[in-house]
Design a protein around this motif. Sequence first.
Motif, PDB file in Angstrom:
ATOM      1  N   ARG A 107       0.838  -1.200   0.000  1.00  0.00           N
ATOM      2  CA  ARG A 107       0.000   0.000   0.000  1.00  0.00           C
ATOM      3  C   ARG A 107       0.872   1.248   0.000  1.00  0.00           C
ATOM      4  O   ARG A 107       0.375   2.339   0.181  1.00  0.00           O
ATOM      5  N   ASP A 108       2.165   1.095  -0.201  1.00  0.00           N
ATOM      6  CA  ASP A 108       3.081   2.227  -0.266  1.00  0.00           C
ATOM      7  C   ASP A 108       3.277   2.649  -1.716  1.00  0.00           C
ATOM      8  O   ASP A 108       3.339   1.822  -2.618  1.00  0.00           O
ATOM      9  N   LEU A 109       3.373   3.929  -1.925  1.00  0.00           N
ATOM     10  CA  LEU A 109       3.714   4.485  -3.224  1.00  0.00           C
ATOM     11  C   LEU A 109       5.233   4.649  -3.185  1.00  0.00           C
ATOM     12  O   LEU A 109       5.743   5.711  -2.867  1.00  0.00           O
ATOM     13  N   ASP A 110       5.957   3.575  -3.467  1.00  0.00           N
ATOM     14  CA  ASP A 110       7.393   3.510  -3.253  1.00  0.00           C
ATOM     15  C   ASP A 110       8.138   3.776  -4.554  1.00  0.00           C
ATOM     16  O   ASP A 110       8.037   3.008  -5.501  1.00  0.00           O
ATOM     17  N   PHE A 111       8.895   4.878  -4.591  1.00  0.00           N
ATOM     18  CA  PHE A 111       9.684   5.209  -5.770  1.00  0.00           C
ATOM     19  C   PHE A 111      11.060   4.570  -5.737  1.00  0.00           C
ATOM     20  O   PHE A 111      11.859   4.771  -6.644  1.00  0.00           O
TER      21      PHE A 111
ATOM     22  N   VAL B   7       7.955   6.119 -12.412  1.00  0.00           N
ATOM     23  CA  VAL B   7       6.511   6.287 -12.458  1.00  0.00           C
ATOM     24  C   VAL B   7       5.862   5.235 -11.576  1.00  0.00           C
ATOM     25  O   VAL B   7       6.267   4.071 -11.579  1.00  0.00           O
ATOM     26  N   ARG B   8       4.872   5.645 -10.821  1.00  0.00           N
ATOM     27  CA  ARG B   8       4.048   4.718 -10.047  1.00  0.00           C
ATOM     28  C   ARG B   8       2.602   5.055 -10.337  1.00  0.00           C
ATOM     29  O   ARG B   8       2.241   6.219 -10.508  1.00  0.00           O
ATOM     30  N   ARG B   9       1.754   4.019 -10.354  1.00  0.00           N
ATOM     31  CA  ARG B   9       0.341   4.206 -10.672  1.00  0.00           C
ATOM     32  C   ARG B   9      -0.538   3.591  -9.589  1.00  0.00           C
ATOM     33  O   ARG B   9      -0.227   2.531  -9.064  1.00  0.00           O
ATOM     34  N   VAL B  10      -1.631   4.297  -9.313  1.00  0.00           N
ATOM     35  CA  VAL B  10      -2.614   3.818  -8.345  1.00  0.00           C
ATOM     36  C   VAL B  10      -3.975   3.841  -9.034  1.00  0.00           C
ATOM     37  O   VAL B  10      -4.348   4.842  -9.656  1.00  0.00           O
ATOM     38  N   ARG B  11      -4.701   2.719  -8.932  1.00  0.00           N
ATOM     39  CA  ARG B  11      -6.033   2.603  -9.538  1.00  0.00           C
ATOM     40  C   ARG B  11      -7.093   2.847  -8.465  1.00  0.00           C
ATOM     41  O   ARG B  11      -7.082   2.208  -7.415  1.00  0.00           O
TER      42      ARG B  11
END
Length: 160
Positions: free
Chosen positions: A31-35, A54-58
Amino acid sequence: MLVLSLVGWSNVSAFAAVTLEVAPADGANSRDLDFETVESMGPQGEEALERVVVRRVRVTISDSSNRYQVFQRVNAPLTNSNGTEFPLKAIRFFLSTAGRGDLRVPNPVPLEMGERVVYDSDATGSPTELLFNYTVEVPYGQEAGQYQGGSISYVVTPSS
């Protein structure tokens, strides 16, 4: 080395007749937006890495029969163990959708603290799937380290 991680996200529905689901779109189980590890820009502003991070969340909204709005809320800054903040303006985001509503952020803009309207549904509150696209460009000279602690909430509220 610099590691960026927006720790977790949450979903909030302000009315009972809607379902809001949030999941990573990159196949991650976190659940982390980890770059992960990214490098700062070069002295002339050139990218130190050959790829863009780039990170994507739906975010999926369903079961609504009323018009609604979707907000993105950035709740806390990213900091390292020394208390140094990572500039949120270096993280940019935009949305894409196949839905029938209006995207408020169709082009990349800097991430900011606080709440921002990102989507307005159509008049009937049709279901939609939003894809939040996050990119990072580390500023030249940014202090190395692991920057964590920021969080993002996605909020759905009825609108008129």
